[in-house]
Design a protein around this motif. Sequence first.
Motif, PDB file in Angstrom:
ATOM      1  N   ARG A 180       5.940   0.201  14.940  1.00  0.00           N
ATOM      2  CA  ARG A 180       5.064   1.158  14.274  1.00  0.00           C
ATOM      3  C   ARG A 180       4.238   0.507  13.168  1.00  0.00           C
ATOM      4  O   ARG A 180       3.019   0.638  13.126  1.00  0.00           O
TER       5      ARG A 180
ATOM      6  N   VAL B 142       0.147   0.154  13.081  1.00  0.00           N
ATOM      7  CA  VAL B 142      -0.660   0.800  12.040  1.00  0.00           C
ATOM      8  C   VAL B 142      -1.480  -0.252  11.294  1.00  0.00           C
ATOM      9  O   VAL B 142      -2.625  -0.014  10.924  1.00  0.00           O
TER      10      VAL B 142
ATOM     11  N   LYS C  20      -6.352   3.114   7.280  1.00  0.00           N
ATOM     12  CA  LYS C  20      -5.012   3.701   7.262  1.00  0.00           C
ATOM     13  C   LYS C  20      -4.705   4.219   5.864  1.00  0.00           C
ATOM     14  O   LYS C  20      -5.319   3.806   4.877  1.00  0.00           O
TER      15      LYS C  20
ATOM     16  N   GLN D 201      -0.176   5.807   8.034  1.00  0.00           N
ATOM     17  CA  GLN D 201      -0.713   6.563   9.162  1.00  0.00           C
ATOM     18  C   GLN D 201      -2.158   6.155   9.405  1.00  0.00           C
ATOM     19  O   GLN D 201      -2.842   5.654   8.513  1.00  0.00           O
ATOM     20  N   TYR D 202      -2.616   6.410  10.623  1.00  0.00           N
ATOM     21  CA  TYR D 202      -4.017   6.144  10.953  1.00  0.00           C
ATOM     22  C   TYR D 202      -4.896   7.127  10.202  1.00  0.00           C
ATOM     23  O   TYR D 202      -4.604   8.322  10.133  1.00  0.00           O
TER      24      TYR D 202
END
Length: 98
Positions: free
Chosen positions: A76, A80, A86, A90-91
Amino acid sequence: MAEHKISDEVMANTELLAKLALTDEEREKSRQEMEKILGYVDKLNELDTEGVEPLISLFPVENVFREDKVVNGDMRDELVDLAPRKKDGQYLVPKTVE
């Protein structure tokens, strides 16, 4: 062996379903070929298949079961990090609905 005659209505429906526009000559040739196919299939009905088990495949087919294993793990953070924008892990994408 019964002789098969394909009607003009059947030919018209066949052309419609196959999205074909045939000339009269092509239509007649197609009709003759279809009648030959029906004659061949009818001839196959004369074969004695008593005691013959239906064939599903020409080649033996076996399911190959394997154990499910995670091969790439938790990536993850690495994924990312590849994002152009980002925020908080998170995107970050542009707002599309107001």
